[in-house]
Design a protein around this motif. Structure first.
Motif, mmCIF file in Angstrom:
data_model
loop_
_atom_site.group_PDB
_atom_site.id
_atom_site.type_symbol
_atom_site.label_atom_id
_atom_site.label_comp_id
_atom_site.label_asym_id
_atom_site.label_seq_id
_atom_site.Cartn_x
_atom_site.Cartn_y
_atom_site.Cartn_z
ATOM 1 N N LYS A 154 0.823 -1.211 0.000
ATOM 2 C CA LYS A 154 0.000 0.000 0.000
ATOM 3 C C LYS A 154 0.855 1.259 0.000
ATOM 4 O O LYS A 154 0.468 2.290 -0.568
ATOM 5 C CB LYS A 154 -0.929 -0.014 1.209
ATOM 6 N N GLU A 155 2.027 1.168 0.645
ATOM 7 C CA GLU A 155 2.912 2.328 0.675
ATOM 8 C C GLU A 155 3.334 2.748 -0.730
ATOM 9 O O GLU A 155 3.444 3.942 -1.040
ATOM 10 C CB GLU A 155 4.154 2.038 1.521
ATOM 11 N N CYS A 156 3.578 1.743 -1.582
ATOM 12 C CA CYS A 156 3.989 2.036 -2.959
ATOM 13 C C CYS A 156 2.830 2.597 -3.773
ATOM 14 O O CYS A 156 2.994 3.526 -4.569
ATOM 15 C CB CYS A 156 4.533 0.773 -3.619
ATOM 16 N N GLY A 182 11.665 11.040 -11.480
ATOM 17 C CA GLY A 182 12.939 10.450 -11.087
ATOM 18 C C GLY A 182 12.916 9.782 -9.728
ATOM 19 O O GLY A 182 13.873 9.092 -9.362
ATOM 20 N N ASP A 183 11.827 9.936 -8.941
ATOM 21 C CA ASP A 183 11.726 9.320 -7.619
ATOM 22 C C ASP A 183 11.392 7.835 -7.737
ATOM 23 O O ASP A 183 10.766 7.388 -8.712
ATOM 24 C CB ASP A 183 10.652 10.008 -6.775
ATOM 25 N N ILE A 184 11.755 7.073 -6.705
ATOM 26 C CA ILE A 184 11.463 5.643 -6.651
ATOM 27 C C ILE A 184 11.215 5.235 -5.215
ATOM 28 O O ILE A 184 11.839 5.773 -4.286
ATOM 29 C CB ILE A 184 12.620 4.804 -7.257
ATOM 30 N N ILE A 185 10.286 4.342 -4.993
ATOM 31 C CA ILE A 185 10.009 3.797 -3.678
ATOM 32 C C ILE A 185 9.871 2.289 -3.829
ATOM 33 O O ILE A 185 9.335 1.799 -4.832
ATOM 34 C CB ILE A 185 8.720 4.393 -3.059
ATOM 35 N N SER A 186 10.353 1.544 -2.860
ATOM 36 C CA SER A 186 10.285 0.086 -2.948
ATOM 37 C C SER A 186 10.013 -0.520 -1.584
ATOM 38 O O SER A 186 10.320 0.070 -0.545
ATOM 39 C CB SER A 186 11.604 -0.475 -3.513
#
Length: 220
Positions: free
Chosen positions: A190-192, A200-204
């Motif tokens: 859910k955070e993603c 250019g941002d990334i979350i994993s």
């Protein structure tokens, strides 16, 4: 194919009460395996070199002439073989569009399945399967990959096939898998999904050996 084709011609001739003088049946001569190999070779070559019609492949016009085919087989013989080419007994044909070729297709599938050895990286996209199978993606991927599981292959998929559950199972089978995910997958972090990213941002997030990442491409 040789036996079935020769037999089919005989059956067709026997159905004719009286052959006309101009009938192509009179030009038929029984074929053997060498003739069939030549015929198949010509067909394969035609798939590589496109012409306006069959006749153009044997044309004497320098714009179209293919000397190789003339040396292999005369045009009349090729057209006769194409007309009578058969894979089953004429009386044994069943129903369905593939009834007359199913035996050949089964043979080719089994043969290729035994000799095909892919390289380390395997890809699977939406053209692999028909649309009426889209609700069984995970099971179908495992079925197609059955021979390659546990051999450290790398499978790349589109979001049509991929899921957290499938990826976890593949990892347990010592098979790497990488691909995009549909946003409606219940197991997506859910955070993603909720993260608002700038270019250019990334979350994993990682769970049970599976990494799910979301990014925003710099070009959009």
């Amino acid at each position: 194919m040789v036996v079935k084709t020769n037999r089919y011609v005989t059956q067709e001739i026997n159905k004719q009460r009286l052959l006309r003088q101009s009938s192509h049946f009179k030009d038929w001569k029984s074929i053997n395996s060498e003739h069939m190999r030549q015929f198949l070779g010509v067909l394969l070559h035609m798939g590589c070199v496109k012409m306006p019609s069959l006749e153009h492949y044997w044309s004497k016009n320098s714009l179209y002439r293919v000397p190789l085919l003339s040396r292999i087989m005369p045009p009349n013989k090729f057209q006769l073989m194409l007309r009578f080419w058969h894979f089953i007994n004429y009386t044994d044909s069943g129903s369905g569009r593939l009834c007359k070729t199913i035996g050949l297709l089964d043979h080719l599938i089994n043969t290729m399945d035994n000799i095909y050895c892919p390289n380390k990286n395997i890809s699977m996209d939406e053209t692999t399967l028909a649309k009426h199978l889209l609700d069984q993606m995970g099971a179908i991927v495992l079925d197609l990959m059955e021979k390659f599981l546990g051999k450290v292959y790398h499978l790349y998929t589109v979001n049509l096939y991929n899921s957290f559950e499938l990826t976890k199972h593949m990892i347990n089978q010592k098979t790497c898998i990488c691909g995009t995910l549909r946003t409606d997958q219940k197991s997506n972090p859910k955070e993603c999904l909720k993260a608002k990213l700038k270019q250019g941002d990334i979350i994993s997030r990682s769970r049970e050996g599976v990494v799910v990442a979301k990014w925003k491409d710099k070009t959009f």
